[in-house]
Write an enzyme that holds these catalytic residues in place. Sequence first.
Site, mmCIF file in Angstrom:
data_model
loop_
_atom_site.group_PDB
_atom_site.id
_atom_site.type_symbol
_atom_site.label_atom_id
_atom_site.label_comp_id
_atom_site.label_asym_id
_atom_site.label_seq_id
_atom_site.Cartn_x
_atom_site.Cartn_y
_atom_site.Cartn_z
ATOM 1 N N GLY A 154 4.657 -0.434 -3.155
ATOM 2 C CA GLY A 154 5.795 -0.006 -2.322
ATOM 3 C C GLY A 154 7.070 -0.259 -2.764
ATOM 4 C CG HIS A 182 4.334 3.371 -10.924
ATOM 5 N ND1 HIS A 182 4.956 2.135 -12.292
ATOM 6 C CD2 HIS A 182 4.301 2.639 -10.550
ATOM 7 C CE1 HIS A 182 5.301 0.992 -10.689
ATOM 8 N NE2 HIS A 182 4.674 1.879 -10.326
ATOM 9 C CB SER A 188 6.903 0.978 -7.842
ATOM 10 O OG SER A 188 5.590 -0.348 -7.850
ATOM 11 N N GLY A 189 9.707 0.644 -8.534
ATOM 12 C CA GLY A 189 11.151 1.554 -9.084
ATOM 13 C C GLY A 189 11.944 1.231 -8.146
ATOM 14 C CG ASP A 223 6.450 2.192 -15.247
ATOM 15 O OD1 ASP A 223 6.994 2.812 -14.696
ATOM 16 O OD2 ASP A 223 6.149 1.155 -14.550
#
Length: 265
Positions: free
Chosen positions: A210, A72, A212-213, A117
């Site tokens: 922020g 995402h 995320s990932g 994801d």
Amino acid sequence: MKFVILALFVAGAYGCGLPTFPPILNRVVGGDQARWHSWPWQASLQYQSGSYFYHSCGGTLISDQWVLTAAHCIGSRTYRVYLGKHNIKLNEDGSIAVSPEKIIIHEDYDSKKIRNDIALIKLSTPVKFSNTIMPACLPNSGEILPHDTPCYVTGWGRMWTGGPLSNTLQQALLPVVDHSTCSRSDWWGSVVTNDMICAGGDGLVASCNGDSGGPLNCQNADGSWDVHGVVSFGSSLGCNYEQLPSVFTRVSAYMSWINNVMTKN
């Protein structure tokens, strides 16, 4: 025996998951600023707007040319990956910005249900490992962490719901919540699958926009760190919401996919 991707052997003397400057693990309520370069696999995924780049997501270096992040996080923008960073607003010795050669999103990624994801970024040039840049280890394929395993989320995400992004890398203790608990109707229910990890949920500390990932870092008995999770989503009610813990893509569920992508590309 630990699942090992061949590309990690280029780490040489640095190995994986063993920072030169070990993190200071303050197991207190709330996050705190990380020790400089104590999470040397942490990446900042940045997008270009005009002549500047801005932090958008985190990532994890898993070899000299591959970074793991969330699907995402990827759009149609121009990206770069910044490694060896602590303060994303400063020019720092030992840090480097690298453009992607290719970005591969999981072919079954479902943005509506937030399934699969996960994405891999191949860097345009291999990076040289150092005290500030080295890869995380990867977990055993299929490995499930026990309830309450102490893990740490790291990133430059918002300091609180609606708050500013952090300039300096933050870390926060997030104990794992097992699937049987997290999938209860008074927790996340059927939203979470077995291919995800829940962590936190005390209503006080969580990953936020922020982050995320970025990685969920969990320590092995030998002191090395595995990236067990990729920050995926949290509650729309707020980052720190009781019984709605941070949810991560479970890396151990995607080891075959990771290995296949890296081998074929």
